[in-house]
Scaffold this active site. Structure first.
Site, PDB file in Angstrom:
ATOM      1  N   LYS A  42      28.795  73.318 -66.993  1.00  0.00           N
ATOM      2  CA  LYS A  42      28.248  74.356 -66.107  1.00  0.00           C
ATOM      3  C   LYS A  42      29.040  74.376 -64.795  1.00  0.00           C
ATOM      4  O   LYS A  42      29.832  73.463 -64.523  1.00  0.00           O
ATOM      5  CB  LYS A  42      26.765  74.084 -65.848  1.00  0.00           C
ATOM      6  CG  LYS A  42      26.446  72.719 -65.249  1.00  0.00           C
ATOM      7  CD  LYS A  42      24.974  72.363 -65.393  1.00  0.00           C
ATOM      8  CE  LYS A  42      24.672  71.020 -64.752  1.00  0.00           C
ATOM      9  NZ  LYS A  42      23.287  70.590 -65.022  1.00  0.00           N
ATOM     10  N   TYR A 263      36.206  71.300 -32.087  1.00  0.00           N
ATOM     11  CA  TYR A 263      35.030  72.073 -31.667  1.00  0.00           C
ATOM     12  C   TYR A 263      33.934  71.156 -31.119  1.00  0.00           C
ATOM     13  O   TYR A 263      33.676  70.079 -31.649  1.00  0.00           O
ATOM     14  CB  TYR A 263      34.450  72.823 -32.863  1.00  0.00           C
ATOM     15  CG  TYR A 263      35.222  74.047 -33.265  1.00  0.00           C
ATOM     16  CD1 TYR A 263      35.461  75.085 -32.364  1.00  0.00           C
ATOM     17  CD2 TYR A 263      35.701  74.165 -34.562  1.00  0.00           C
ATOM     18  CE1 TYR A 263      36.164  76.215 -32.757  1.00  0.00           C
ATOM     19  CE2 TYR A 263      36.400  75.296 -34.966  1.00  0.00           C
ATOM     20  CZ  TYR A 263      36.626  76.312 -34.050  1.00  0.00           C
ATOM     21  OH  TYR A 263      37.320  77.425 -34.440  1.00  0.00           O
ATOM     22  N   MET A 311      36.815  75.165 -40.174  1.00  0.00           N
ATOM     23  CA  MET A 311      36.844  75.945 -41.412  1.00  0.00           C
ATOM     24  C   MET A 311      38.060  75.627 -42.271  1.00  0.00           C
ATOM     25  O   MET A 311      37.958  75.466 -43.483  1.00  0.00           O
ATOM     26  CB  MET A 311      36.805  77.446 -41.092  1.00  0.00           C
ATOM     27  CG  MET A 311      36.703  78.310 -42.339  1.00  0.00           C
ATOM     28  SD  MET A 311      36.814  80.063 -42.005  1.00  0.00           S
ATOM     29  CE  MET A 311      35.356  80.337 -41.004  1.00  0.00           C
TER      30      MET A 311
HETATM   31  C1  LIG Z   1      23.330  69.334 -65.486  1.00  0.00           C
HETATM   32  C2  LIG Z   1      22.591  68.945 -66.691  1.00  0.00           C
HETATM   33  C3  LIG Z   1      23.106  67.968 -67.554  1.00  0.00           C
HETATM   34  C4  LIG Z   1      24.303  67.133 -67.193  1.00  0.00           C
HETATM   35  O1  LIG Z   1      23.911  66.248 -66.161  1.00  0.00           O
HETATM   36  P1  LIG Z   1      24.891  65.182 -65.529  1.00  0.00           P
HETATM   37  O2  LIG Z   1      24.031  64.375 -64.642  1.00  0.00           O
HETATM   38  O3  LIG Z   1      25.926  65.952 -64.785  1.00  0.00           O
HETATM   39  O4  LIG Z   1      25.479  64.398 -66.644  1.00  0.00           O
HETATM   40  C5  LIG Z   1      22.452  67.740 -68.746  1.00  0.00           C
HETATM   41  N1  LIG Z   1      21.322  68.421 -69.062  1.00  0.00           N
HETATM   42  C6  LIG Z   1      20.788  69.339 -68.242  1.00  0.00           C
HETATM   43  C7  LIG Z   1      19.532  70.030 -68.652  1.00  0.00           C
HETATM   44  C8  LIG Z   1      21.388  69.626 -67.022  1.00  0.00           C
HETATM   45  O5  LIG Z   1      20.850  70.521 -66.206  1.00  0.00           O
END
Ligand SMILES: *Cc1c(COP(=O)(O)O)cnc(C)c1O
Length: 371
Positions: A42, A263, A311
């Site tokens: 993801k 800054y 930035m």
């Molecule tokens: C993000 C996620 C994972 C992977 O998790 P990690 O801690 O990055 O290994 C697995 N299952 C679900 C449902 C997630 O949201």
């Protein structure tokens, strides 16, 4: 302006070691023993590029992939054809059925409404449609709550037409092996699973895999460990580092005692100080909470961050370095070698996950290794 190696026009270079990702996948496979291992990609492969990361993991043997959004899954599908299975953790909305079908994607069904939607899609398609079912065992985030599971047990016809390939749940505290919720969730998941006899199950993400075989079920589901973040925060990191972030010094200046840097004039020199400016800033995901915290490496030695992260720029204290080393064009390492991603994140007050996924699109990207 000074540019990074092989990156005309970019301020800094992010190198992604695809061989290290493959190595991390194999280590997770060994930890899982006979249980197969999926890959969570993801957020554009945790920020590292879903296509190169996905191809690398498929070549290493991954057959199941998870994304959060439909769009991420479509992008991955362009790189990986069936029989690779791609499931969308956030599930499905009305109107998205055709996209799931067109790209051969599995929705993760998270409530009775999504189940009804997918069942109707199966009726419309005139064939069973594959899906994953998520059960909430203690995250209170996504997945069927216990009351909806009870409804499903009483009315199993709600699943007719759905070709259930996998049942999943997600641990809330897997990175704390002693946390009592781990065993509670495992127990709830085991009890819930018997509503779906013969359907494989998956509970453990990165940290859960290291809780031991009692958490492995039928499929591991790691994300962040693939990318080098430590899944066992209380112990040395078993994973190989994957990202390296480096830049070249743009300018070096000497300031007198009493002068300030950056800054807000938050850093005031207590002695004559040599300051190096590098082209990485919070617009590159180098969090502003790193201001005056942590360091970069110059020739392997720490050059502390001085004053605020702005930035596009960060200022480093290079007083202790020879002028021949701390000079415009010299390379400094923000992440890599002795400076781990986890340490950089910790100094910024956050976790490796957030720093990694925030690194952004402004760097020149170099991929090493891979299939
Ligand atoms: C993000 C996620 C994972 C992977 O998790 P990690 O801690 O990055 O290994 C697995 N299952 C679900 C449902 C997630 O949201």
């Amino acid at each position: 302006m000074a540019t990074s190696d092989g990156a005309p026009g970019a301020g800094a270079t992010l190198t992604v070691d695809l061989d290290a990702i493959a190595g991390n996948y194999r280590l997770l496979c060994r930890t899982l023993g006979k249980v197969p291992c999926a890959a969570v990609v993801k957020a554009d492969g945790y920020g590292l590029g879903v296509a190169p990361v996905g191809r690398t993991l498929a070549a290493a043997g991954a057959e199941w992939f998870f994304t959060a959004h439909l769009g991420e899954a479509i992008a991955l599908r362009a790189a990986l054809q069936p029989p690779v299975r791609i499931a969308v953790l956030n599930g499905i909305w009305p109107g998205l059925e055709d996209a799931f079908l067109a790209h051969d994607l599995l929705p993760v069904l998270n409530d009775l409404g999504q189940i009804a939607l997918w069942r109707a899609a199966a009726t419309g398609a005139g064939r069973p449609l594959p899906a994953v079912l998520q059960l909430d065992t203690g995250m209170a985030r996504l997945g069927l709550p216990p009351a909806e599971l009870a409804t499903l047990r009483q009315e199993p016809e709600r699943m007719s037409g759905i070709d259930l390939r996998l049942v999943i749940s997600h641990l809330a505290c897997a990175d704390e092996p002693g946390h009592p919720l781990n065993a509670i969730q495992r127990g709830r998941f085991a009890a819930a699973r018997d509503a779906f006899p013969g359907v494989p199950a998956s509970l453990a993400a990165s940290s859960g895999i290291f809780l031991g075989p009692g958490y492995h079920c039928d499929l591991g589901r790691p994300g962040v460990a693939l990318y080098g973040v430590n899944p066992t925060p209380d112990a040395p990191n078993p994973m190989r580092p994957v990202v390296r972030l480096e830049a070249r010094i743009l300018q070096v200046r000497h300031i007198d005692r009493g002068e300030s840097v950056g800054y807000g004039a938050t850093h005031r020199a207590s002695k004559p100080t040599k300051v190096a400016t590098v082209p990485i800033g919070y617009a590159d995901g180098f969090l502003r909470s790193s201001s005056s915290r942590g360091h970069f490496l110059l020739n392997g030695a720490p050059a502390p961050i001085l004053g605020r992260v702005s930035m596009d720029l960060i200022t480093l204290d290079v007083t202790d370095f020879a002028d021949a080393d701390a000079r415009p064009g010299a390379t400094v390492v923000a992440i890599g070698d002795a400076r781990s991603l986890d340490a950089v994140a910790s100094d910024a007050g956050t976790i490796g996950y957030e720093f990694l996924t925030g690194l952004g699109q402004r760097y020149a990207r170099v991929y090493r290794g891979g299939a």
